[in-house]
Design an enzyme around this catalytic site. Structure first.
Site, PDB file in Angstrom:
ATOM      1  N   SER A   1       0.823  -1.200   0.000  1.00 47.17           N
ATOM      2  CA  SER A   1       0.000   0.000   0.000  1.00 47.17           C
ATOM      3  C   SER A   1       0.862   1.257   0.000  1.00 47.17           C
ATOM      4  O   SER A   1       1.647   1.473  -0.906  1.00 47.17           O
ATOM      5  CB  SER A   1      -0.966  -0.038   1.192  1.00 47.17           C
TER       6      SER A   1
ATOM      7  N   ASP B   1      -2.066   6.364  -3.811  1.00 39.45           N
ATOM      8  CA  ASP B   1      -0.924   5.596  -3.309  1.00 39.45           C
ATOM      9  C   ASP B   1      -0.548   4.494  -4.309  1.00 39.45           C
ATOM     10  O   ASP B   1      -1.225   4.319  -5.332  1.00 39.45           O
ATOM     11  CB  ASP B   1      -1.196   5.057  -1.912  1.00 39.45           C
TER      12      ASP B   1
ATOM     13  N   ASP C   1      -0.837   1.315  -4.739  1.00 41.29           N
ATOM     14  CA  ASP C   1      -1.803   0.333  -5.239  1.00 41.29           C
ATOM     15  C   ASP C   1      -3.170   0.960  -5.504  1.00 41.29           C
ATOM     16  O   ASP C   1      -4.136   0.253  -5.782  1.00 41.29           O
ATOM     17  CB  ASP C   1      -1.917  -0.859  -4.291  1.00 41.29           C
TER      18      ASP C   1
ATOM     19  N   ASP D   1      -5.540   2.400  -3.752  1.00 45.19           N
ATOM     20  CA  ASP D   1      -6.750   2.247  -2.953  1.00 45.19           C
ATOM     21  C   ASP D   1      -6.989   3.478  -2.066  1.00 45.19           C
ATOM     22  O   ASP D   1      -8.098   3.702  -1.608  1.00 45.19           O
ATOM     23  CB  ASP D   1      -6.734   0.955  -2.129  1.00 45.19           C
TER      24      ASP D   1
END
Length: 577
Positions: A146, A301, A303, A305
């Site tokens: 993340s 960010d 990834d 999410d």
């Protein structure tokens, strides 16, 4: 088994992966690093693994990834042949070894005769969640850490609904994983064999196209051409393609991508931390913003999410919004839109976490919509969405958490920065048409509902000593001594580890009706609250604070006073440990 014995086992492993072997030989006399690398196994948290990259049982590497994958394989096998045939969707982001780890998971699953659907390039976490649902796979895996720094990576597991695995499933996977005594014993199949046997399928652009078509349902003002000017940064991660495509499809043609940060880079060269929660991650976006006078800056960010924004005020300066503020603007816009179109369902439900601002509740109450609190972690929001789907007792409208995670359309079952980027742009466009900014819209909400403010403090305590200090902090706050000695009056204590709330004045208890979790939340008599929660995936303990004042000045003072009172206690415990 002591850390020294385990380290010796790795040193003597003849076929140890070459790069890990070299690192291990260089550092074998570094006692502090060796102990931290081997003193425990990297734990499978609420949804998977996360840790620093490197050699050892307490690090992310191909062996700890294979072990977790074998635990997942054993769990899937225990669920029957149909589960194995449905298989697992796998995605990965731009981090070091993410593509390699994704393939390793597929190779372990394939050895266990479980199908894998592996994306052929880096993709956002929300697309993985979407793919699980579209392909009807039994599970999903995404390789990501993340928003953590470059030295981290992780592995998150998803259930068949597209949400992070339930506590029951995570516990079962953990049990299967812990039963593997020798992580070097995990076997893998060759990629060529898996492709030939139909146990590995690579996913290309079709899944992205399906996802983009579903974005139509979250638009507030349709696909009309829009005048808002946007600067966007993927922060070297996986969000670039989908976010830009989503904005373009929604009618935003004036979108400038931060060029250097549009390039996937596992070292995140241009930022100290690829975290849109931190204003420093916007430094390059600010340069672009000032140069072009952009209305809105957006960052996601690695990834994709989480999403953060900065808005240009009337003086031409950029103001960063918190996750709570963004959430309030989004939920207000969604409910206002549905109310204006007489489309608010009577059973509509907004979901937030227990450490998310109460401003969302005030907004929901205005529109006659129910709001529900769940534990910290988006998996609990996703679980409620699934529950509503099965029982039809409520209609999901919006879910969010203070840590910059939002979900609008339930075709994804995790926080989705692609959806959120499109919607926040829509909301900003709406205010722009009225001659206002998002910031002015936010202050309208404060004037109407009260000046809610929140803050977060995180303390990192690494290693075995750090774990001991965290335990002492939690134990003291849980003790009667803390309630007696704290300088501000407490109304109630919510202890999620035992599942009840206790009145400080009367001692009366009531059930919290939420899963067990190592979280404490203290409510004060003046509608102020704070909470503390040790992270399940990092060596951190987090302190959350929330206040409400009649004016901004009053709420500023309340927040400062509360933070000082709590953190003084924490610092004293740490210094005496």
């Amino acid at each position: 088994m002591t850390w020294k014995v385990e380290a010796e086992k790795w040193l003597n492993q003849e076929d140890l992966e070459v790069a890990l072997k070299q690192q291990l030989m260089i550092e074998e006399n570094n006692k502090e690093l060796m102990e931290d690398s081997f003193y425990k196994n990297l734990s499978f948290g609420t949804a998977g693994l996360r840790g620093e990259l490197g050699f050892g049982t307490n690090r992310m590497n191909i062996y700890t990834v294979r072990k977790a994958a074998q635990g997942l394989a054993a769990y899937i096998a225990s669920c029957g042949e149909d589960a194995k045939k449905r298989g697992v969707a796998i995605a990965y982001d731009s981090r070091h070894y993410s593509p390699e780890f994704g393939l390793e998971v597929a190779k372990v699953l394939g050895h266990n005769a479980i199908r894998s659907f592996l994306f052929d390039e880096l993709q956002p976490t929300p697309l993985l969640s979407f793919a699980v649902r579209e392909l009807n796979t039994f599970a999903g895996v995404v390789i990501t850490a993340s928003h953590n720094p470059a030295e981290y990576n992780g592995l998150k597991v998803y259930g068949e609904d597209g949400g992070q695995v339930t506590l029951e499933a995570a516990t079962a996977i953990t049990t299967h994983t812990e039963n593997i005594e020798d992580l070097f014993s995990v076997k893998v199949a060759e990629e060529a064999y898996l492709l030939e046997a139909g146990l590995l399928t690579y996913l290309a652009d079709e899944m992205s196209e399906r996802y983009i078509r579903r974005l139509d349902g979250i638009l507030v003002d349709g696909k009309l051409a829009k005048s808002l000017s946007i600067v966007y940064s993927p922060l070297h991660g996986a969000g670039g393609k989908l976010v830009c495509r989503g904005l373009r499809e929604a009618g935003f043609s004036n979108v400038i991508i931060v060029a250097k940060q549009g390039i996937p880079d596992p070292d995140f060269t241009t930022v100290k931390s690829p975290n849109p929660e931190e204003s420093k991650s916007f430094e390059l976006a600010l340069v672009y913003g000032h140069k072009t006078a952009a209305d809105l800056l957006i960052a996601t960010d690695p990834d994709a999410d989480r999403m953060g924004v900065a808005v240009r005020d009337l003086k031409g300066q950029y103001v960063f919004l918190t996750g709570n503020q963004i959430g309030a603007l989004l939920v207000n816009a969604l409910l206002e839109d549905k109310s204006n179109r007489h489309a608010l369902p009577e059973d509509g439900m907004v979901i937030k976490t227990i450490v998310t601002s109460e401003l969302g509740k005030a907004i929901a109450n205005k529109y006659g919509v129910k709001i529900m609190d769940v534990l910290t972690g988006f998996k609990y929001i996703s679980e409620k969405v699934l529950e509503f789907e099965k029982t039809t007792e409520s209609t999901f409208l919006f879910g969010y958490e203070e840590s910059y995670g939002y979900l609008i359309g339930d075709f994804v079952r995790d926080k989705d920065a692609v959806q959120a980027s499109v919607l926040i742009a829509e909301v900003a466009e709406r205010y722009k048409k009225k001659g206002q900014t998002l910031l002015e819209g936010l202050y309208e909400l404060y004037e109407e509902h009260g000046y809610y403010q929140e803050a977060l403090e995180s303390i990192t305590l690494k290693g075995q000593i750090g774990m001991t200090k965290m335990e002492r902090i939690i134990n003291y706050f849980r003790s009667d001594s803390f309630a007696r000695e704290f300088p501000q009056p407490l109304a109630s204590v919510e202890d999620y580890a035992v599942g009840h709330s206790t009145s400080v004045e009367t001692g009366e208890q009531c059930s919290l009706n939420l899963p067990i979790a190592d979280v404490l939340k203290f409510k004060l008599t003046d509608a102020t609250w704070f909470a503390l929660r040790p992270s399940g995936t990092e060596p951190k303990i987090k302190f959350y604070f929330g206040v409400k004042g009649e004016t901004k000045v009053e709420s500023d003072e309340l927040l400062l006073k509360l933070k000082e009172a709590v953190m003084t206690v924490v610092e004293k415990i740490i210094s005496n440990s």
